[in-house]
Design a protein around this motif. Sequence first.
Motif, PDB file in Angstrom:
ATOM      1  N   GLN A   1       0.822  -1.208   0.000  1.00  0.00           N
ATOM      2  CA  GLN A   1       0.000   0.000   0.000  1.00  0.00           C
ATOM      3  C   GLN A   1       0.857   1.259   0.000  1.00  0.00           C
ATOM      4  OE1 GLN A   1      -2.411  -0.773   3.481  1.00  0.00           O
ATOM      5  NE2 GLN A   1      -4.057  -1.729   2.288  1.00  0.00           N
ATOM      6  N   SER A   2       1.961   1.248   0.759  1.00  0.00           N
ATOM      7  CA  SER A   2       2.850   2.409   0.785  1.00  0.00           C
ATOM      8  C   SER A   2       3.472   2.658  -0.581  1.00  0.00           C
ATOM      9  CB  SER A   2       3.944   2.207   1.832  1.00  0.00           C
ATOM     10  OG  SER A   2       3.407   2.199   3.134  1.00  0.00           O
ATOM     11  N   PHE A   3       3.858   1.582  -1.247  1.00  0.00           N
ATOM     12  CA  PHE A   3       4.404   1.721  -2.596  1.00  0.00           C
ATOM     13  C   PHE A   3       3.333   2.264  -3.544  1.00  0.00           C
ATOM     14  CE2 PHE A   3       5.231   0.202  -6.868  1.00  0.00           C
ATOM     15  CZ  PHE A   3       6.571   0.552  -7.049  1.00  0.00           C
ATOM     16  N   LYS A   4       2.129   1.746  -3.421  1.00  0.00           N
ATOM     17  CA  LYS A   4       1.034   2.161  -4.300  1.00  0.00           C
ATOM     18  C   LYS A   4       0.692   3.634  -4.125  1.00  0.00           C
ATOM     19  CE  LYS A   4      -1.933   0.495  -7.346  1.00  0.00           C
ATOM     20  NZ  LYS A   4      -1.479  -0.186  -8.585  1.00  0.00           N
ATOM     21  N   SER A   5       0.850   4.144  -2.903  1.00  0.00           N
ATOM     22  CA  SER A   5       0.558   5.557  -2.667  1.00  0.00           C
ATOM     23  C   SER A   5       1.546   6.462  -3.401  1.00  0.00           C
ATOM     24  CB  SER A   5       0.586   5.856  -1.167  1.00  0.00           C
ATOM     25  OG  SER A   5       1.898   5.740  -0.649  1.00  0.00           O
ATOM     26  N   LEU A   6       2.754   5.977  -3.628  1.00  0.00           N
ATOM     27  CA  LEU A   6       3.751   6.745  -4.370  1.00  0.00           C
ATOM     28  C   LEU A   6       3.649   6.512  -5.867  1.00  0.00           C
ATOM     29  CD1 LEU A   6       6.899   6.151  -2.119  1.00  0.00           C
ATOM     30  CD2 LEU A   6       5.616   8.280  -2.348  1.00  0.00           C
ATOM     31  N   PHE A   7       3.420   5.266  -6.251  1.00  0.00           N
ATOM     32  CA  PHE A   7       3.416   4.897  -7.660  1.00  0.00           C
ATOM     33  C   PHE A   7       2.113   4.162  -8.014  1.00  0.00           C
ATOM     34  CE2 PHE A   7       7.871   4.816  -6.260  1.00  0.00           C
ATOM     35  CZ  PHE A   7       8.419   5.764  -7.125  1.00  0.00           C
ATOM     36  N   PRO A   8       0.988   4.876  -8.050  1.00  0.00           N
ATOM     37  CA  PRO A   8      -0.291   4.207  -8.324  1.00  0.00           C
ATOM     38  C   PRO A   8      -0.361   3.581  -9.709  1.00  0.00           C
ATOM     39  CG  PRO A   8      -0.539   6.595  -8.350  1.00  0.00           C
ATOM     40  CD  PRO A   8       0.822   6.318  -7.814  1.00  0.00           C
ATOM     41  N   HIS A   9       0.514   4.012 -10.619  1.00  0.00           N
ATOM     42  CA  HIS A   9       0.487   3.496 -11.984  1.00  0.00           C
ATOM     43  C   HIS A   9       1.282   2.201 -12.134  1.00  0.00           C
ATOM     44  CE1 HIS A   9       4.061   5.965 -11.490  1.00  0.00           C
ATOM     45  NE2 HIS A   9       4.621   5.320 -12.493  1.00  0.00           N
ATOM     46  N   ILE A  10       2.014   1.798 -11.079  1.00  0.00           N
ATOM     47  CA  ILE A  10       2.796   0.563 -11.135  1.00  0.00           C
ATOM     48  C   ILE A  10       2.073  -0.506 -10.323  1.00  0.00           C
ATOM     49  CG2 ILE A  10       5.005  -0.544 -10.601  1.00  0.00           C
ATOM     50  CD1 ILE A  10       6.360   2.142 -10.901  1.00  0.00           C
ATOM     51  N   ASP A  11       1.766  -1.596 -10.955  1.00  0.00           N
ATOM     52  CA  ASP A  11       1.039  -2.685 -10.295  1.00  0.00           C
ATOM     53  C   ASP A  11       2.047  -3.623  -9.630  1.00  0.00           C
ATOM     54  OD1 ASP A  11      -1.011  -4.259  -9.453  1.00  0.00           O
ATOM     55  OD2 ASP A  11      -1.353  -5.238 -11.385  1.00  0.00           O
TER      56      ASP A  11
END
Length: 401
Positions: free
Chosen positions: A321-331
């Motif tokens: 989730q922390s990664f997704k908050s920075l890079f929402p375009h990377i799955d």
Amino acid sequence: MDLSSGMPYWLIKNGLPFNYPKLEENLQEEVLIIGAGITGAVCAYILAEAGIKSTVIDGRTVGLGSTCASTSLLQYEIDTPLYKLAQLIGEKDAARSYILCINAIDKLNEIAYKIDFSGFEKKMSLQFASYKKDRDLLINEYKIRKQWNIAVDFLDEKEVLSNFGFKAPAGLLSKNGGQIDSYLMTHKIFQYLKQYNIKIYDRTRIVEFHHAKNSVKLVTDNNYVIRAKKVIYATGYETADLINPKIVQLKSTYAVASEQFSTNKFWAFDNCMIWETAHPYLYMRATNDNRIIVGGKDVDFYTPYNKRDKLLKSKTKALQQSFKSLFPHIDLNPEFSWCGTFGETTDGLPYIGEYSKVPNGYFALGFGGNGIAFSLIAAEIIRDILKRKRNDDASLFRFNR
């Protein structure tokens, strides 16, 4: 001590690339290195290149302690920022500590080349401000590093966004980072050292330690006796029984490795390493087989270990989730997740060299986020001590500082 759990990516990727024997005889040695992780391997290498022959022993299989759980970022930045470290130990000594870490990364690169290890990669490193208040902290850090000619750029909010694709109040872009597979490099070093007739034993636990004025007697769990003139402890966080445990606070950190991406265009700014100012901090890197490793969400080290291990599932989700908050375009889909152990000291510096209560014992205790760089520094200091050569940097990391 159980230093890791879960499925460390490096262990899954590499398996057990080489085998080493258990100790099944008594030994008489000049120098014994206890610990066959990356620290012990680097120490054995530096000593061998200086003409000092050592024997290496470990209670586990080679590399299966903290080394296989390391995310293997090579950063010169000590966990204590330079401007804060200057307040603790003086600006000259603080800057020297940072410069030694920069030099250590370059020397690790030289070792990789010498042993024909292709897994060393020079990388930039971005530290971004987690909060608006941290922008001024990064400005202070930028100014003092520039004063000491450390290559670093200050990025404002627009520059972070344009270069990395996420919003942060500011960032420091460092030029002197690197990354490796420390588990495989450990094995490669030991294979290289065969030409020096260096003996490596694993799965041999030492249960008795008897340090005397002129020598050291050690007894293994299968009742073999090792006598050595000098003993180097490269056992990291498991050395607390021999030293004052107050020098380090143990932490558990969590990490995930993503599924493999189909293209090498999945990561911003030439696969730059990324971390933040928050404490504990989130850190990210790419691998040379197109994966992303994300680590952080540290907690106090727990025994029994099942308390720590029960958090693995929730920590994996939190890292995602922390990664997704920075890079929402990377799955980012985690394929491997694990937890490892590291230590924090009051000033962020390692403890290296002699300890008065352990005669003929020398310590290479590279605590913190850049412990691999500290391992190189420790190896050189201990080499100089054994050769009775003056090392002006040894006092920076002494026990009684």
